[in-house]
Design an enzyme around this catalytic site. Structure first.
Site, PDB file in Angstrom:
ATOM      1  N   LYS A 115       6.546  35.850  42.760  1.00 17.91           N
ATOM      2  CA  LYS A 115       6.212  37.274  42.915  1.00 17.91           C
ATOM      3  C   LYS A 115       6.630  37.807  44.275  1.00 17.91           C
ATOM      4  O   LYS A 115       6.972  38.982  44.405  1.00 17.91           O
ATOM      5  CB  LYS A 115       4.721  37.519  42.654  1.00 17.91           C
ATOM      6  CG  LYS A 115       4.363  37.297  41.204  1.00 17.91           C
ATOM      7  CD  LYS A 115       3.334  38.250  40.661  1.00 17.91           C
ATOM      8  CE  LYS A 115       3.290  38.092  39.139  1.00 17.91           C
ATOM      9  NZ  LYS A 115       2.223  38.773  38.473  1.00 17.91           N
ATOM     10  N   LYS A 197      10.162  33.016  31.614  1.00 22.09           N
ATOM     11  CA  LYS A 197       8.939  33.347  30.864  1.00 22.09           C
ATOM     12  C   LYS A 197       8.981  34.797  30.362  1.00 22.09           C
ATOM     13  O   LYS A 197       9.434  35.681  31.090  1.00 22.09           O
ATOM     14  CB  LYS A 197       7.730  33.167  31.805  1.00 22.09           C
ATOM     15  CG  LYS A 197       6.378  33.315  31.130  1.00 22.09           C
ATOM     16  CD  LYS A 197       5.232  33.240  32.132  1.00 22.09           C
ATOM     17  CE  LYS A 197       4.883  34.588  32.719  1.00 22.09           C
ATOM     18  NZ  LYS A 197       3.492  34.763  33.126  1.00 22.09           N
ATOM     19  N   LYS A 200       5.060  40.623  30.916  1.00 21.62           N
ATOM     20  CA  LYS A 200       4.816  42.042  30.628  1.00 21.62           C
ATOM     21  C   LYS A 200       5.422  42.946  31.684  1.00 21.62           C
ATOM     22  O   LYS A 200       5.621  44.133  31.444  1.00 21.62           O
ATOM     23  CB  LYS A 200       3.319  42.311  30.433  1.00 21.62           C
ATOM     24  CG  LYS A 200       2.417  42.027  31.604  1.00 21.62           C
ATOM     25  CD  LYS A 200       1.032  42.593  31.308  1.00 21.62           C
ATOM     26  CE  LYS A 200      -0.037  41.539  31.185  1.00 21.62           C
ATOM     27  NZ  LYS A 200      -0.513  41.027  32.474  1.00 21.62           N
TER      28      LYS A 200
HETATM   29  P1  ATP Z   1       2.731  39.735  34.875  1.00 22.24           P
HETATM   30  O1  ATP Z   1       4.082  39.898  34.270  1.00 22.24           O
HETATM   31  O2  ATP Z   1       2.102  41.017  35.308  1.00 22.24           O
HETATM   32  O3  ATP Z   1       2.654  38.643  35.903  1.00 22.24           O
HETATM   33  P2  ATP Z   1       1.913  38.164  32.601  1.00 22.24           P
HETATM   34  O4  ATP Z   1       2.635  38.712  31.411  1.00 22.24           O
HETATM   35  O5  ATP Z   1       2.369  36.881  33.184  1.00 22.24           O
HETATM   36  O6  ATP Z   1       1.798  39.288  33.701  1.00 22.24           O
HETATM   37  P3  ATP Z   1      -0.959  37.713  32.857  1.00 22.24           P
HETATM   38  O7  ATP Z   1      -1.923  38.813  32.823  1.00 22.24           O
HETATM   39  O8  ATP Z   1      -0.639  37.189  34.204  1.00 22.24           O
HETATM   40  O9  ATP Z   1       0.412  38.092  32.143  1.00 22.24           O
HETATM   41  O10 ATP Z   1      -1.408  36.557  31.902  1.00 22.24           O
HETATM   42  C1  ATP Z   1      -2.499  36.592  31.018  1.00 22.24           C
HETATM   43  C2  ATP Z   1      -2.521  35.313  30.223  1.00 22.24           C
HETATM   44  O11 ATP Z   1      -1.375  35.254  29.366  1.00 22.24           O
HETATM   45  C3  ATP Z   1      -2.455  34.033  31.065  1.00 22.24           C
HETATM   46  O12 ATP Z   1      -3.334  33.070  30.512  1.00 22.24           O
HETATM   47  C4  ATP Z   1      -1.041  33.575  30.942  1.00 22.24           C
HETATM   48  O13 ATP Z   1      -0.905  32.176  31.079  1.00 22.24           O
HETATM   49  C5  ATP Z   1      -0.697  34.020  29.532  1.00 22.24           C
HETATM   50  N1  ATP Z   1       0.729  34.276  29.393  1.00 22.24           N
HETATM   51  C6  ATP Z   1       1.433  35.255  30.009  1.00 22.24           C
HETATM   52  N2  ATP Z   1       2.724  35.223  29.635  1.00 22.24           N
HETATM   53  C7  ATP Z   1       2.841  34.177  28.770  1.00 22.24           C
HETATM   54  C8  ATP Z   1       3.943  33.609  28.039  1.00 22.24           C
HETATM   55  N3  ATP Z   1       5.158  34.130  28.141  1.00 22.24           N
HETATM   56  N4  ATP Z   1       3.701  32.566  27.231  1.00 22.24           N
HETATM   57  C9  ATP Z   1       2.449  32.047  27.115  1.00 22.24           C
HETATM   58  N5  ATP Z   1       1.384  32.522  27.777  1.00 22.24           N
HETATM   59  C10 ATP Z   1       1.558  33.572  28.595  1.00 22.24           C
END
Ligand code: ATP
Ligand code: LTN
Length: 334
Positions: A115, A197, A200
């Site tokens: 990040k 990954k 969002k």
């Molecule tokens: P950001 O992009 O804002 O960092 P993010 O999409 O990684 O957000 P988080 O809110 O940080 O989402 O994650 C919420 C939950 O979703 C966490 O338990 C994280 O491990 C899971 N998660 C997020 N993205 C994935 C993915 N691509 N595959 C599996 N689990 C995910």
């Protein structure tokens, strides 16, 4: 704390529209604990401000994340659903735990490195101490299990280290939590760059399938998903694109990779991509319908937030007060 019932805790940031990665890696698994665990699921808005947010969007997404929790089957009678900033104990314990966390261990966090590379103009202290607030979230509820995607495993591990260190100095303060990572769907990858990954906050919206995307959009995105030049639907080292689509298909249908390979024998990538889009759209349709009903009822959502914050505060304040007492903070009653 809960008459011997174990505790499940997890959180999702309202930092963007939620993806099928969030759904398959995290939210869908929260409800597995509802029957036998005391469950706390939080919308972690304080974590979200470690990167810049537009206030009106943060507010809207906070309501949406709560409504999605409910639409994904989390019954507010069986789960405490709430918003982090409405329970001040999180930030208070977060400060205390900062004083029990080492600079060196925070420097090793891969999410911080990723990040800070992505937001080079805003490498703030909150981004650095993000895992400490997450540790406070978890430890406040004497949590046993933390259902998360695999990317969060390192953060649960540092939480365990902080809790163990604290317990060595002040015995019997915190329960040491375990991460619970789903076998299938632990890491859903981007449809455009399948070594990355699915996230969002990705700017390329075609790389990401959102839980609220309509059927046509979902099918179009899967049709355009990047795959290699092969034709066979087979899970193999280095075929990241097809492996990711197989993982998604397996997560939605419960089928094994061997079953999927048999099902698509003699068929090409095109047929498979369409099938992945269809199972995804079919699985999300009921979630979307329920979401629409909940999101239009702001008063209901606010009542749920209030109830959740009251419930959570009760338990959180018990742990916070125990910690303050152990540290030597003067507590006056009345
Ligand atoms: P950001 O992009 O804002 O960092 P993010 O999409 O990684 O957000 P988080 O809110 O940080 O989402 O994650 C919420 C939950 O979703 C966490 O338990 C994280 O491990 C899971 N998660 C997020 N993205 C994935 C993915 N691509 N595959 C599996 N689990 C995910
Ligand atoms: N860091 C998590 C969100 C989060 C969380 C938590 C998850 C904040 N506090 C406590 C589990 C338990 C993420 O998904 N990025």
């Amino acid at each position: 704390m809960f008459q011997n019932q174990p505790v499940s805790f997890s959180g999702v940031q309202p930092s963007g529209n939620l993806t099928i990665g969030n759904y398959l890696g995290a939210i869908r698994n929260f409800s597995h604990f509802s029957e036998n665990y005391k469950c706390f699921y939080c919308v972690v808005d304080e974590h979200a401000i470690t990167v810049r947010q537009v206030p009106a969007e943060l507010r809207r997404r906070t309501y949406e994340t709560l409504a999605l929790y409910m639409a994904c089957g989390l019954d507010p009678e069986k789960n405490t659903l709430y918003v982090q900033s409405q329970v001040p104990a999180h930030a208070e314990l977060g400060w205390i735990l900062n004083c029990f966390t080492m600079f060196g261990e925070l420097s090793r966090m891969t999410q911080f490195k990723d990040k800070s590379a992505k937001h080079a103009d805003n490498i703030n202290a909150g981004l650095f101490t993000y895992p400490v607030l997450m540790a406070a979230d978890i430890l406040l509820y004497q949590t046993d299990v933390v259902p998360v995607g695999i990317d969060q495993k390192q953060h649960v591990e540092i939480c365990r280290d902080i809790a163990t260190r604290f317990n060595q100095l002040y015995p019997d303060t915190f329960t040491i939590p375990e991460p619970v990572i789903p076998k299938s769907g632990m890491k859903i990858m981007s449809l455009a760059e399948p070594t990355k990954k699915m996230s969002k906050s990705d700017e390329n919206t075609n790389a990401v399938v959102y839980i609220l995307d309509d059927r046509d959009t979902i099918i179009r995105k899967f049709k355009r998903a990047v795959t290699d030049s092969g034709t066979e639907v087979r899970y193999a080292e280095g075929k990241d694109g097809i492996n990711n689509l197989m993982t998604i298909y397996a997560s939605f249908t419960g089928k094994t990779f061997e079953e999927i390979e048999r099902e698509f024998e003699g068929k090409g990538y095109g047929d498979f991509k369409l099938a992945v889009g269809e199972v995804c759209a079919d699985a999300l349709a009921p979630v979307q319908d329920t979401f629409k009903r909940y999101i239009s009822d702001k008063a209901m959502l606010e009542a749920q937030m209030k109830k959740g914050a009251q419930e959570a505060s009760y338990y959180a304040n018990r742990t916070l007060s125990k910690v303050q007492k152990k540290l030597g903070f003067v507590q006056v009653r009345g």
